[in-house]
Design a protein around this motif. Sequence first.
Motif, mmCIF file in Angstrom:
data_model
loop_
_atom_site.group_PDB
_atom_site.id
_atom_site.type_symbol
_atom_site.label_atom_id
_atom_site.label_comp_id
_atom_site.label_asym_id
_atom_site.label_seq_id
_atom_site.Cartn_x
_atom_site.Cartn_y
_atom_site.Cartn_z
ATOM 1 N N ALA A 181 0.936 -1.477 0.156
ATOM 2 C CA ALA A 181 0.064 -0.071 -0.162
ATOM 3 C C ALA A 181 0.777 0.920 0.427
ATOM 4 C CB ALA A 181 -1.404 0.176 1.246
ATOM 5 N N ASP A 182 1.745 1.085 0.872
ATOM 6 C CA ASP A 182 2.775 2.538 0.324
ATOM 7 C C ASP A 182 3.813 2.416 -0.482
ATOM 8 O OD1 ASP A 182 2.176 2.696 2.748
ATOM 9 O OD2 ASP A 182 4.091 1.684 3.794
ATOM 10 N N PHE A 183 3.935 1.706 -1.084
ATOM 11 C CA PHE A 183 4.416 1.552 -2.547
ATOM 12 C C PHE A 183 3.255 2.275 -3.362
ATOM 13 C CE2 PHE A 183 5.213 -0.982 -6.926
ATOM 14 C CZ PHE A 183 6.321 -0.743 -6.973
ATOM 15 N N SER A 184 2.069 1.894 -3.536
ATOM 16 C CA SER A 184 0.704 2.421 -4.313
ATOM 17 C C SER A 184 0.449 4.036 -4.234
ATOM 18 C CB SER A 184 -0.227 1.521 -4.154
ATOM 19 O OG SER A 184 -0.151 0.356 -4.277
ATOM 20 N N ASN A 185 1.455 4.431 -2.124
ATOM 21 C CA ASN A 185 1.092 6.071 -2.655
ATOM 22 C C ASN A 185 2.833 6.153 -3.241
ATOM 23 O OD1 ASN A 185 -1.316 5.716 -1.128
ATOM 24 N ND2 ASN A 185 -0.188 5.470 1.164
ATOM 25 N N ARG A 186 3.854 6.016 -3.232
ATOM 26 C CA ARG A 186 4.600 6.296 -3.721
ATOM 27 C C ARG A 186 5.115 7.012 -5.395
ATOM 28 N NH1 ARG A 186 9.979 3.631 -3.533
ATOM 29 N NH2 ARG A 186 8.984 1.880 -3.018
ATOM 30 N N LEU A 187 3.932 5.621 -5.972
ATOM 31 C CA LEU A 187 3.755 5.611 -7.359
ATOM 32 C C LEU A 187 2.542 6.731 -7.229
ATOM 33 C CD1 LEU A 187 3.526 1.634 -8.339
ATOM 34 C CD2 LEU A 187 5.208 2.913 -8.791
ATOM 35 N N ASP A 188 1.518 7.042 -6.891
ATOM 36 C CA ASP A 188 0.536 7.789 -7.068
ATOM 37 C C ASP A 188 1.696 9.689 -7.118
ATOM 38 O OD1 ASP A 188 -1.207 6.702 -8.110
ATOM 39 O OD2 ASP A 188 -2.134 6.707 -5.320
ATOM 40 N N GLU A 189 1.963 9.340 -5.580
ATOM 41 C CA GLU A 189 3.313 10.937 -5.655
ATOM 42 C C GLU A 189 4.177 11.406 -6.536
ATOM 43 O OE1 GLU A 189 4.226 10.019 -1.513
ATOM 44 O OE2 GLU A 189 2.288 10.513 -0.919
ATOM 45 N N ALA A 190 4.753 10.153 -7.653
ATOM 46 C CA ALA A 190 5.892 10.583 -8.786
ATOM 47 C C ALA A 190 5.311 10.801 -10.033
ATOM 48 C CB ALA A 190 6.357 8.884 -8.466
ATOM 49 N N ALA A 191 5.702 11.098 -11.084
ATOM 50 C CA ALA A 191 5.091 11.725 -12.109
ATOM 51 C C ALA A 191 5.220 10.745 -12.742
ATOM 52 C CB ALA A 191 6.835 13.056 -12.427
ATOM 53 N N GLU A 192 4.170 10.440 -13.383
ATOM 54 C CA GLU A 192 4.065 9.635 -14.552
ATOM 55 C C GLU A 192 4.924 9.019 -15.382
ATOM 56 O OE1 GLU A 192 1.340 8.246 -17.995
ATOM 57 O OE2 GLU A 192 0.605 10.299 -17.313
ATOM 58 N N GLY A 238 -3.887 -0.372 -4.353
ATOM 59 C CA GLY A 238 -3.563 -0.505 -5.647
ATOM 60 C C GLY A 238 -2.976 1.659 -5.949
ATOM 61 N N PRO A 239 -2.260 1.189 -6.834
ATOM 62 C CA PRO A 239 -1.947 3.451 -6.623
ATOM 63 C C PRO A 239 -3.837 4.146 -7.464
ATOM 64 C CG PRO A 239 -0.338 1.954 -7.872
ATOM 65 C CD PRO A 239 -1.920 0.910 -7.288
ATOM 66 N N THR A 240 -4.018 4.596 -7.285
ATOM 67 C CA THR A 240 -5.200 5.395 -7.808
ATOM 68 C C THR A 240 -4.703 6.275 -9.038
ATOM 69 O OG1 THR A 240 -4.596 7.570 -6.746
ATOM 70 C CG2 THR A 240 -6.250 5.963 -5.817
ATOM 71 N N HIS A 241 -3.805 6.849 -9.529
ATOM 72 C CA HIS A 241 -3.929 7.004 -10.872
ATOM 73 C C HIS A 241 -3.151 6.763 -12.204
ATOM 74 C CE1 HIS A 241 -3.771 10.841 -9.117
ATOM 75 N NE2 HIS A 241 -2.737 11.052 -8.179
ATOM 76 N N PRO A 242 -3.463 6.462 -13.112
ATOM 77 C CA PRO A 242 -3.151 5.842 -14.225
ATOM 78 C C PRO A 242 -1.688 4.891 -14.489
ATOM 79 C CG PRO A 242 -4.429 7.572 -14.845
ATOM 80 C CD PRO A 242 -4.334 7.519 -13.790
ATOM 81 N N MET A 243 -1.335 3.953 -14.840
ATOM 82 C CA MET A 243 -0.243 3.504 -14.992
ATOM 83 C C MET A 243 0.507 3.760 -16.866
ATOM 84 S SD MET A 243 1.898 2.748 -12.028
ATOM 85 C CE MET A 243 0.691 3.958 -11.594
ATOM 86 N N PRO A 244 1.460 4.194 -17.137
ATOM 87 C CA PRO A 244 2.117 4.476 -17.882
ATOM 88 C C PRO A 244 2.059 2.576 -19.013
ATOM 89 C CG PRO A 244 3.953 4.960 -16.851
ATOM 90 C CD PRO A 244 2.773 4.620 -15.957
ATOM 91 N N GLN A 245 2.577 2.794 -20.205
ATOM 92 C CA GLN A 245 2.192 1.901 -20.640
ATOM 93 C C GLN A 245 4.114 1.698 -20.334
ATOM 94 O OE1 GLN A 245 -0.117 -0.135 -22.153
ATOM 95 N NE2 GLN A 245 1.288 -1.771 -22.518
ATOM 96 N N PHE A 246 3.886 0.157 -20.069
ATOM 97 C CA PHE A 246 6.087 -0.647 -19.616
ATOM 98 C C PHE A 246 5.934 -1.097 -20.529
ATOM 99 C CE2 PHE A 246 2.919 -0.733 -15.116
ATOM 100 C CZ PHE A 246 3.776 0.395 -14.701
#
Length: 140
Positions: free
Chosen positions: A15-26, A77-85
Amino acid sequence: MGTWDTGHFDNDTAADFSNRLDEAAEADREGILRQALLLAINTEGYLDSDIAAEAVAAAALVAAQSPGGEPVTTVYGPTHPMPQFSSDLRDLAIRALDRAVIRPSELLALWGEEDRGGPWREGIRQLRDRLNGPGEHRPA
């Protein structure tokens, strides 16, 4: 690690990892996933549960973009969309999952009992199958 269920994001670390992803630039999100996967893969000896839990969460996000993948819909999980990996993350995710389930791994030890760890292990297997893609068979 606080854990409340067997899902890939059902623990404090994920959950903390998800938050870190949400806080990061896309533009930085793929790099964060890559770093989490590589840290698990490259850990020799004892694999800390936090490193493994982040790698499992990262693998779940990569699997969501794999053929037949399902979106991550948990509120943890992350709330912001993930870029295409990049496609190479699939192989890294498989390798990270494989590392998380071999000794010495704290996460494996925490889920060690078959009756308790069965659903968690099944979830890891399903992730790995999605990452392999339909018709692909990579050894476990």
